[in-house]
Design an enzyme around this catalytic site. Structure first.
Site, PDB file in Angstrom:
ATOM      1  N   ASP A   1     -76.350  19.181  47.101  1.00 52.18           N
ATOM      2  CA  ASP A   1     -76.279  19.430  45.661  1.00 52.18           C
ATOM      3  C   ASP A   1     -77.679  19.638  45.080  1.00 52.18           C
ATOM      4  O   ASP A   1     -78.575  18.845  45.284  1.00 52.18           O
ATOM      5  CB  ASP A   1     -75.536  18.313  44.940  1.00 52.18           C
ATOM      6  CG  ASP A   1     -76.025  16.924  45.306  1.00 52.18           C
ATOM      7  OD1 ASP A   1     -76.430  16.724  46.452  1.00 52.18           O
ATOM      8  OD2 ASP A   1     -76.022  16.046  44.432  1.00 52.18           O
TER       9      ASP A   1
ATOM     10  N   SER B   1     -75.574  13.508  43.977  1.00 59.56           N
ATOM     11  CA  SER B   1     -74.873  12.604  44.891  1.00 59.56           C
ATOM     12  C   SER B   1     -75.766  11.470  45.387  1.00 59.56           C
ATOM     13  O   SER B   1     -75.270  10.530  46.010  1.00 59.56           O
ATOM     14  CB  SER B   1     -74.323  13.379  46.098  1.00 59.56           C
ATOM     15  OG  SER B   1     -75.382  13.945  46.852  1.00 59.56           O
TER      16      SER B   1
ATOM     17  N   CYS C   1     -74.346  28.541  54.786  1.00 60.92           N
ATOM     18  CA  CYS C   1     -75.282  27.504  55.227  1.00 60.92           C
ATOM     19  C   CYS C   1     -74.493  26.464  56.015  1.00 60.92           C
ATOM     20  O   CYS C   1     -73.614  25.798  55.467  1.00 60.92           O
ATOM     21  CB  CYS C   1     -75.968  26.870  54.029  1.00 60.92           C
ATOM     22  SG  CYS C   1     -77.156  25.599  54.460  1.00 60.92           S
TER      23      CYS C   1
ATOM     24  N   GLY D   1     -67.842  18.077  49.560  1.00 59.83           N
ATOM     25  CA  GLY D   1     -68.299  18.565  48.271  1.00 59.83           C
ATOM     26  C   GLY D   1     -68.300  20.072  48.163  1.00 59.83           C
ATOM     27  O   GLY D   1     -68.088  20.629  47.082  1.00 59.83           O
ATOM     28  N   HIS D   2     -68.547  20.748  49.265  1.00 56.53           N
ATOM     29  CA  HIS D   2     -68.641  22.212  49.278  1.00 56.53           C
ATOM     30  C   HIS D   2     -67.377  22.856  48.719  1.00 56.53           C
ATOM     31  O   HIS D   2     -67.434  23.725  47.836  1.00 56.53           O
ATOM     32  CB  HIS D   2     -68.885  22.667  50.718  1.00 56.53           C
ATOM     33  CG  HIS D   2     -68.975  24.137  50.903  1.00 56.53           C
ATOM     34  ND1 HIS D   2     -69.786  24.952  50.149  1.00 56.53           N
ATOM     35  CD2 HIS D   2     -68.360  24.957  51.806  1.00 56.53           C
ATOM     36  CE1 HIS D   2     -69.666  26.209  50.549  1.00 56.53           C
ATOM     37  NE2 HIS D   2     -68.804  26.234  51.547  1.00 56.53           N
TER      38      HIS D   2
ATOM     39  N   TYR E   1     -72.413  29.229  38.578  1.00 57.09           N
ATOM     40  CA  TYR E   1     -71.631  28.707  39.707  1.00 57.09           C
ATOM     41  C   TYR E   1     -71.845  27.209  39.831  1.00 57.09           C
ATOM     42  O   TYR E   1     -72.975  26.749  39.978  1.00 57.09           O
ATOM     43  CB  TYR E   1     -72.042  29.427  40.985  1.00 57.09           C
ATOM     44  CG  TYR E   1     -71.333  28.986  42.242  1.00 57.09           C
ATOM     45  CD1 TYR E   1     -69.988  28.592  42.226  1.00 57.09           C
ATOM     46  CD2 TYR E   1     -71.986  28.976  43.460  1.00 57.09           C
ATOM     47  CE1 TYR E   1     -69.335  28.201  43.374  1.00 57.09           C
ATOM     48  CE2 TYR E   1     -71.336  28.603  44.632  1.00 57.09           C
ATOM     49  CZ  TYR E   1     -70.020  28.203  44.579  1.00 57.09           C
ATOM     50  OH  TYR E   1     -69.373  27.818  45.722  1.00 57.09           O
TER      51      TYR E   1
ATOM     52  N   TYR F   1     -74.057  25.505  42.374  1.00 55.82           N
ATOM     53  CA  TYR F   1     -75.496  25.604  42.152  1.00 55.82           C
ATOM     54  C   TYR F   1     -75.809  24.850  40.855  1.00 55.82           C
ATOM     55  O   TYR F   1     -76.230  25.428  39.866  1.00 55.82           O
ATOM     56  CB  TYR F   1     -75.944  27.060  42.029  1.00 55.82           C
ATOM     57  CG  TYR F   1     -75.626  27.937  43.212  1.00 55.82           C
ATOM     58  CD1 TYR F   1     -75.399  27.408  44.474  1.00 55.82           C
ATOM     59  CD2 TYR F   1     -75.541  29.317  43.065  1.00 55.82           C
ATOM     60  CE1 TYR F   1     -75.093  28.221  45.556  1.00 55.82           C
ATOM     61  CE2 TYR F   1     -75.256  30.137  44.146  1.00 55.82           C
ATOM     62  CZ  TYR F   1     -75.030  29.587  45.389  1.00 55.82           C
ATOM     63  OH  TYR F   1     -74.736  30.402  46.449  1.00 55.82           O
TER      64      TYR F   1
END
Length: 534
Positions: free
Chosen positions: A113, A118, A176, A183-184, A472, A475
């Site tokens: 993040d 986090s 990545c 979380g992604h 987004y 980001y």
């Protein structure tokens, strides 16, 4: 495991009777451990806890997956302790105990993040971290085209385990490979197959989550509203993601990748202007992103380069036909094309050296060393004029390590409704821009680089989405606005909420109000419940 409200009250009374009047880190940890012993069916070893009193092990765990060095500086708040549960019931117990003891909780599944939410709490201290790195089980079922993936697994591990079972299955998530899958997916999950299959959130079948009442819920138990919210509504607003059930997608045995770089001296501006006109209209099997950065040019001067980094779900000969018809300006040739397997294309797109094998993905490590950085994002609806591109190049040549990545839309991304998930950036978008500036000399030059980023972001305003200017959520950008401690006004939340979620923001607020009315799961940009609006 379910707990009645009476049971929680009794445990709360007991713990309060043995805990502290003026809390200290040691007292907080002891109370937490006592609570875990009541609420976890499995004993929790002392090795699952890390405190500042053991600085070497504490720093090792705290720094292990955190990617932005800005939030590891000594001046940033540190947690009272870090808990690394070994099982899903232990996560459940941790949530129950944090709620009983009034401990502010941060949950980390990967640590990528951008604003460190986090593992740092800028609005509420003291706090603790529950790190899910030990929860990384992956169960792939090729016959049913699905997999259960625990939150602490990395995207690269998921890709590898799928490829172990099949050469013709994949999953459309991030580029990545060291991203934590938990979380992604909560934010959307971009990948090189998004034009063919959509985002990671568009390919989720089920989930397990610990809610604000300490219950472990699957899709059937949580209901469709909460299931909708966690797939794109941003991490850590609604509960702790324990695992995702993902849908596998078909991939050819042979795919093709390429990278073609054009500098300003090689006509980069005109080629990029043409890419903007065609990128969303290309064959949906073809994904071409553009990586823009600076490099040494002729006579030792700096220049700007544009690298067209691509995946094609098919062979090189067919790719060349597509490119000749739709984007001949790039000048792609057969020697630029590399035919490979899907799993090896993952390594290529992520930028790994050619001698790295797929087994490296199991290490869950990023390719590049950690740096200090600041990022922002935009969505583009109309091609940016060549004259405006020249302004970007001028800005880039004024910064040390600037980077921007332009990610194409079209295909499946344009066919999915904006309200299907909280992620709203769909039809009408040509491409997404990610801006990044990085530096290595710490806090002393932070202001300089962030000011550069702000100037570039302001410059881009006329050329990107309007009303709202979209962003987004994966980001994270705290400059868009932040919650206050425990509460925020609707007008404050709406500023950043509509940028991330557009009209879906209000539905997210309604879901939050139903499932977490006391705002237990909160951070600087979490979704607030209605009762906290003022």
């Amino acid at each position: 495991m379910r707990f009645s409200s009476n049971f929680i009250v009794l445990v709360s009374v007991f713990l309060l009777s043995v805990s502290w009047a003026t809390p200290t880190p040691t007292a907080t940890l002891q109370s937490f451990k006592q609570c875990l012993s009541f609420n976890s069916r499995i004993s929790v070893p002392s090795s699952s806890f890390y405190t500042p009193y053991n600085p070497s092990s504490f720093s090792r765990i705290l720094n292990s997956t955190a990617q932005n060095l800005r939030y590891l500086e000594p001046s940033k708040p540190k947690p009272e302790f870090i808990f690394t549960p070994l099982s899903e019931p232990q996560v459940q117990a941790a949530v129950i105990c944090c709620k009983i003891l009034g401990i502010h909780l941060r949950v980390r599944s990967g640590g990528h993040d951008y604003e460190g939410l986090s593992y740092v709490s800028g609005i509420e201290t003291p706090f603790v971290i529950v790190d899910l790195a030990n929860l990384r089980s992956i169960t792939v079922n090729i016959q049913k085209n699905n997999a259960w993936v625990q939150a602490g697994a990395t995207v690269g591990e998921v890709y590898y385990r799928i490829a172990q079972k099949s050469k013709v299955h994949g999953f459309p998530a991030g580029l990545c490979t060291s991203l934590g899958i938990g979380g992604h997916i909560t934010g959307g999950a971009y990948g090189s197959m998004m034009r063919k299959y959509g985002l990671g959130v568009d390919n989720v079948l089920d989930a397990r989550i610990v809610d604000a009442n300490g219950r472990i819920l699957d899709r059937a138990a949580m209901g469709e509203d909460l299931f909708w919210a966690i797939r794109g509504g941003g991490g850590a607003s609604f509960g702790v993601i324990l695992a995702w059930k993902i849908k596998l997608v078909p991939v050819p045995e042979t795919v093709t990748v390429f990278t073609v770089t054009k500098s300003l001296e090689q006509g980069a501006t005109k080629i990029l202007y043409r890419w903007q006109q065609v990128a969303d209209k290309l064959d949906e099997n073809l994904f071409i992103r553009v990586i823009i950065q600076t490099s040494a040019g002729q006579n030792g001067t700096r220049t700007v380069t544009t690298s067209y980094n691509a995946l094609f779900l098919g062979g090189a000969n067919r790719l060349l036909r597509v490119m000749k018809k739709s984007f001949p300006e790039l000048g792609l040739s057969r020697k630029d094309c590399i035919e490979t397997s899907w799993i090896n294309s993952v390594l290529y797109i992520a930028g790994y050296p050619s001698n790295i094998t797929a087994e490296f993905l199991l290490q869950g490590k990023p390719l590049l060393p950690k740096v200090y950085f600041k990022a922002k994002s935009d969505f583009v609806k109309e091609p940016i004029p060549e004259a405006a591109l020249e302004g970007i190049w001028k800005s880039f040549l004024q910064e040390d390590i600037p980077l921007t990545i332009w990610t194409p839309y079209g295909g499946m991304m344009s066919r999915i409704s904006e309200s299907a998930t909280p992620f709203p950036h769909r039809k009408g978008t040509l491409f997404k821009i990610q801006y990044v500036t990085a530096w290595v000399d710490g806090e002393k030059s932070e202001k300089k680089h962030i000011n550069w980023m702000r100037k570039l972001y302001k410059y881009m305003a006329p050329y990107v989405s309007q009303s709202p200017r979209e962003a987004y959520v994966n980001y994270r950008d705290l400059e868009l606005g932040m919650n206050k401690k425990r509460s925020t006004s609707y007008s404050q939340a709406k500023v950043w909420g509509e940028k991330y979620f557009k009209d879906n923001f209000n539905r997210l607020v309604r879901v939050k109000t139903i499932f977490d009315p006391e705002n237990f799961f909160r951070h600087e940009q979490s979704i607030p419940p209605l009762r906290f609006y003022r």
